[in-house]
Design an enzyme around this catalytic site. Structure first.
Site, short mmCIF file in Angstrom:
data_model
loop_
_atom_site.label_atom_id
_atom_site.label_comp_id
_atom_site.label_asym_id
_atom_site.label_seq_id
_atom_site.Cartn_x
_atom_site.Cartn_y
_atom_site.Cartn_z
N GLU A 1 51.96 26.10 76.45
CA GLU A 1 50.54 26.27 75.83
C GLU A 1 49.44 26.21 76.99
O GLU A 1 48.13 26.66 76.60
CB GLU A 1 50.18 24.96 74.80
CG GLU A 1 51.06 24.98 73.64
CD GLU A 1 50.86 26.08 72.87
OE1 GLU A 1 49.46 26.21 72.41
OE2 GLU A 1 51.67 26.52 72.21
N SER B 1 70.65 47.56 35.15
CA SER B 1 70.06 48.11 33.79
C SER B 1 68.65 47.66 33.49
O SER B 1 67.87 48.17 32.51
CB SER B 1 71.10 47.98 32.72
OG SER B 1 72.03 48.86 32.74
#
Length: 885
Positions: A118, A392
């Site tokens: 950081e 389907s």
């Protein structure tokens, strides 16, 4: 006189004067002298110094005052709250934060990991890193927005403790002032300790110790391993995106970046880096979830999208989020997902999973949702993160709805039902073939040929465009006839399917689903409100209503009978076969349907399907789940009918040809213990187009279900009867040309005597070590086979999925058992139907009771034989080939 010299002289003088008057005047330029430049530079520098001093004094004073006034402040507002559609509190976005860890209890390597990732210049600057700010400023100017943070660890601490998360230049200046004040008051280690105790790690966890306990079960930070430390250090950049529980792959990739930085800055060796990069995260937090957690997590993701705020902002911003969730429906769904009896059992620890979405089709609001069993906070949600082939259940979306919209077809239109190929794509039917079949019957029986034939007639592009219009994500790879049977290259999910069917239920109007009605900030001001801008018409009211009527037939008389309720229901089943040679089990089962109030989609299957992780059941399982949840969710809601458009009319039926007189009588039967076979025979009137259907009920079952279909003679055998049980049988006649079925014959009852010796197992095609007649892979699958056509609803598998209608191809022939291989006579399709063996339930999916389904449909997903080539010039991919269901 014109030639007078005097006149010419005067004219010249006059012209000269005129010319001189037209000449512009020019001002004299002032000379730039050294004295002038010096004074200009002096005043410019003085102004700059004065502004810099003023700004510095403001930052110093402002930072000191803010720090002094807010020393005990860790959050600005109370935690945010989430409410259901009636304004009742669902839960809080609670912050899980353990006691702060002391400086001496934080290992050096933990500190170094965060510094390396950081703020590598943390120990060199005084709270503000000029180089980082300069780099960020350049990027912001180039992007014309605040895109680069440039924040030091101290600035991040200042932001987390005292400031809102909005990216503005004023907030950045305040952040800098507080950071500098922190640096003057505290040591570097004290600042780093405060930072680690306040940073957000996702899943409502704040602080390094809370995160360590939640993600790894480690409360003593000294026990953390290098890969765990790097995983934690990877999270501040994106707590939602890089936490290992929600996104293990992205977390591992980000962890590798952190480890590389730690190595480059000399904190770990290369060997340590390489070893830590390879570890996979496999820890499951023992967390007791609050109610409605899956819906709350979905709401948070939507809130981030519509507001642009981070999860951290929303957690501690004091917001009030008003959602669309119905508490009764969500409770019913969570209860069903926790009921193991509603799911098929697994052979090992990998359990059958599921996903369900319920939405209000009148306004698009989400009513309830759940993305899996044993769902955990911010866990994997199959509602949006899993895509599977729909079988389907996709037929109405891509074939029947756009065909109705074309204006050339209606519910009674005759569709081709002849055995045929479309280019190299050769789908097959379960219930035999006929010259034509009505659209209503084709949907009800889930026949494959009509759906593919219809898509071929209206055009693949027409079907694809309609599917896209109702929210289905398709690619260019999907432009082939295989999509008529649900063969999608990337699949779909329950959210998309519910949205698509909601347009049918809402008389042709599509609305994108949403879960948030309104968001108010801590001051009570509305910051977001949903509007109805996403509504669009995709079908006419009459066509949508006509499709609803046909889908009601599916539930009342077809493959979706397990979804029936004490109120109107319309819907469609979908089953996807394994796609593995010799394996007739199923990969996915679906039911998508709706009542007049709500639309819902259900999926069930394994997350990682393979040869040993397939479903034995068909889509009757998902249809029954739909009925259970919707029945409980709508308990107490008055029953009403589907809304019909003004002047709605049912299309006049096509003129029916004169029907032959059919009847069935004289049914009798006997059981042969040596072969474990029940032999049935009967007398009937009919011709060559007549077929017979055998129905069976075991005494413990509630109703008769199809056992054998498409029998061409007046005798049949039941090989699936189990010793010690009593069965009842009856037979009907079915005319292929008209689609008419007679009343039942007489009913007979047979007691199958139990044998003392273990009977020899018939060749049923079940897996080794199983008893004949039990629910083995394929017993619930009506379409597992079609030898030579690859099984379910049109899959050209060249005999890989054997068992159905053996007369249809180049594989072993069976008579609709669909349960295994070799159930019948081997041949080239010359054996008449009905001569092979049959497993229970082989006649279809979606039956209401018992161990056998009603006539239905199944589809074969990727690698299911030699199918998949569409009637177009381009053959579909393996993942598209032959899917149906």
């Amino acid at each position: 006189m014109p030639n007078d010299p005097l006149s010419r002289s005067n004219n010249r003088n006059s012209n000269n004067k005129s010319t001189k008057k037209a000449k512009p005047k020019t001002s004299k330029k002032k000379k730039i002298t050294g004295k002038r430049v010096g004074w200009t530079l002096f005043f410019t520098m003085a102004i700059a110094i004065f502004c810099a001093l003023g700004g510095y004094l403001f930052i110093m004073v402002s930072g000191e005052n803010l720090l002094k006034a807010n020393m005990d402040k860790t959050t600005i507002n109370e935690t945010s709250k989430v409410y259901d559609r009636n304004g009742q509190l669902m839960g809080e976005l609670s912050i899980q934060k353990l006691e702060p860890v002391k400086e001496e209890d934080i290992p050096d390597l933990v500190k170094e990991a965060f510094v390396a990732t950081e703020d590598k210049r943390f120990y060199e600057h005084q709270g503000v890193d000029i180089w980082s700010i300069g780099r960020a400023a350049v990027k912001d100017v180039m992007a014309r927005s605040m895109v680069e943070g440039g924040s030091t660890l101290t600035q991040q601490l200042a932001k987390n403790m005292f400031l809102s998360r909005d990216k503005t230049f004023f907030r950045k200046a305040t952040e800098v002032s507080i950071a500098m004040a922190l640096e003057r008051k505290y040591t570097k280690d004290e600042i780093l300790t405060m930072y680690l105790n306040r940073i957000f790690f996702g899943h409502q966890r704040y602080g390094i110790k809370a995160a360590s306990e939640f993600y790894f079960g480690v409360s003593d930070l000294n026990e953390l391993k290098i890969w765990q430390i790097a995983t934690l250090a990877a999270m501040p950049k994106g707590p939602s995106a890089y936490n290992p529980l929600s996104n293990p792959n992205d977390s591992k990739a980000r962890r590798a970046v952190v480890l590389q930085l730690m190595y480059e800055q000399g904190y770990i060796t290369k060997a340590e880096m390489d070893e830590a990069k390879e570890v996979d995260y496999d820890y499951t937090p023992p967390e007791k979830e609050q109610k409605y957690q899956a819906f709350i997590d979905y709401v948070l993701r939507e809130a981030e999208k519509v507001t642009g705020k981070t999860e951290d902002d929303l957690n501690i911003g004091g917001y009030k989020i008003y959602t669309t969730m119905d508490a009764q429906a969500q409770t019913a769904m969570e209860s069903a997902f926790s009921d193991d009896s509603l799911f098929e059992s697994s052979k090992d620890d990998q359990q059958v999973q599921g996903s369900m979405v319920i939405m209000n089709h009148e306004n698009g609001s989400l009513v309830a949702l759940l993305g899996g069993r044993d769902y955990q906070t911010k866990g994997y949600s199959r509602v949006t993160q899993s895509r599977r082939q729909p079988g389907s259940a996709f037929k109405p979306i891509v074939s029947y709805a756009p065909a109705l919209e074309s204006g050339n077809y209606n519910a009674n239109s005759p569709l081709s039902n002849e055995k045929q190929c479309f280019g190299n794509y050769c789908p097959g039917n379960l219930h035999g073939y006929s010259s034509t079949i009505s659209m209503t019957d084709a949907i009800t029986k889930s026949e494959n040929i009509p759906a593919v034939w219809l898509l071929n007639k209206i055009g693949v592009n027409t079907g694809v465009q309609f599917a896209k219009s109702v929210g289905i994500q398709l690619t260019d790879e999907d432009k082939n006839l295989a999509i008529a049977l649900g063969g999608l290259s990337k699949g779909t999910n329950t959210l998309e399917m519910a949205q698509a069917y909601s347009a049918f239920a809402n008389l042709g109007e599509y609305q994108q689903a949403y879960s948030i009605k309104e968001i108010k900030d801590s001051a009570g001001k509305t910051t977001y409100k949903h509007d109805k801008s996403e509504t669009k018409r995709v079908m006419s009211e009459q066509n949508a209503y006509s499709l609803t009527q046909m889908l009601q037939n599916v539930v009342n008389d077809g493959t979706g009978r397990s979804a029936r309720l004490d109120r109107p229901v319309a819907g469609k089943t979908g089953t996807v076969q394994s796609g593995i040679s010799g394996n007739s089990a199923n990969r996915d089962v679906w039911f998508v349907g709706y009542t007049p109030e709500w639309t819902a989609a259900v999926w069930m299957g394994y997350d990682n399907p393979d040869a040993t992780h397939m479903l034995k059941n068909s889509s009757k399982l998902s249809a029954a789940f739909f009925a259970k949840v919707m029945g409980d969710a709508l308990k107490g809601v008055p029953v009403k009918d589907f809304k019909a458009p003004a002047g709605a009319q049912t299309p006049p039926p096509e003129k029916e040809p004169e029907q032959p007189t059919l009847s069935v009588s004289g049914l009798n039967g006997a059981y042969d213990p040596s072969t474990q076979t029940v032999s049935l025979n009967w007398t009937a009137t009919g011709d060559s187009s007549t077929q017979y259907r055998i129905y069976r009920k075991e005494t413990s079952e509630g109703q008769f279900t199809h056992l054998i279909d498409a029998v061409g003679s007046t005798s049949a055998q039941d090989l699936s009867a189990l010793p010690g049980l009593t069965y009842e049988y009856y037979v009907t006649a079915y005319d292929l040309a008209s689609g008419q079925e007679t009343d039942p014959s007489n009913t007979i009852s047979l007691m199958i005597e139990a044998e003392e010796l273990e009977p020899q197992q018939p060749d049923t095609g079940t897996e080794p070590g199983t008893e004949p007649g039990t629910e083995q892979p394929g017993t619930e699958n009506p379409d597992n086979g079609l030898p030579g056509n690859g099984g379910s609803e049109g899959n050209n598998g060249n005999g890989n999925e054997n068992g159905n209608n053996g007369n249809n191809g180049n594989g072993s022939n069976g008579n609709n058992g669909g349960t295994g291989q070799g159930n019948g006579q081997t041949g080239e399709g010359n054996t008449p139907p009905g001569q092979g063996t049959t497993e229970p339930g082989g006649t279809g999916e979606g039956s209401n009771d018992g161990s056998v389904p009603t006539p239905g449909e199944v589809v074969t997903p990727p690698d299911s034989g030699n199918n998949g080539n569409s009637g177009e010039t381009n053959a579909p991919t393996d993942s598209q080939a032959g899917t149906g269901g």
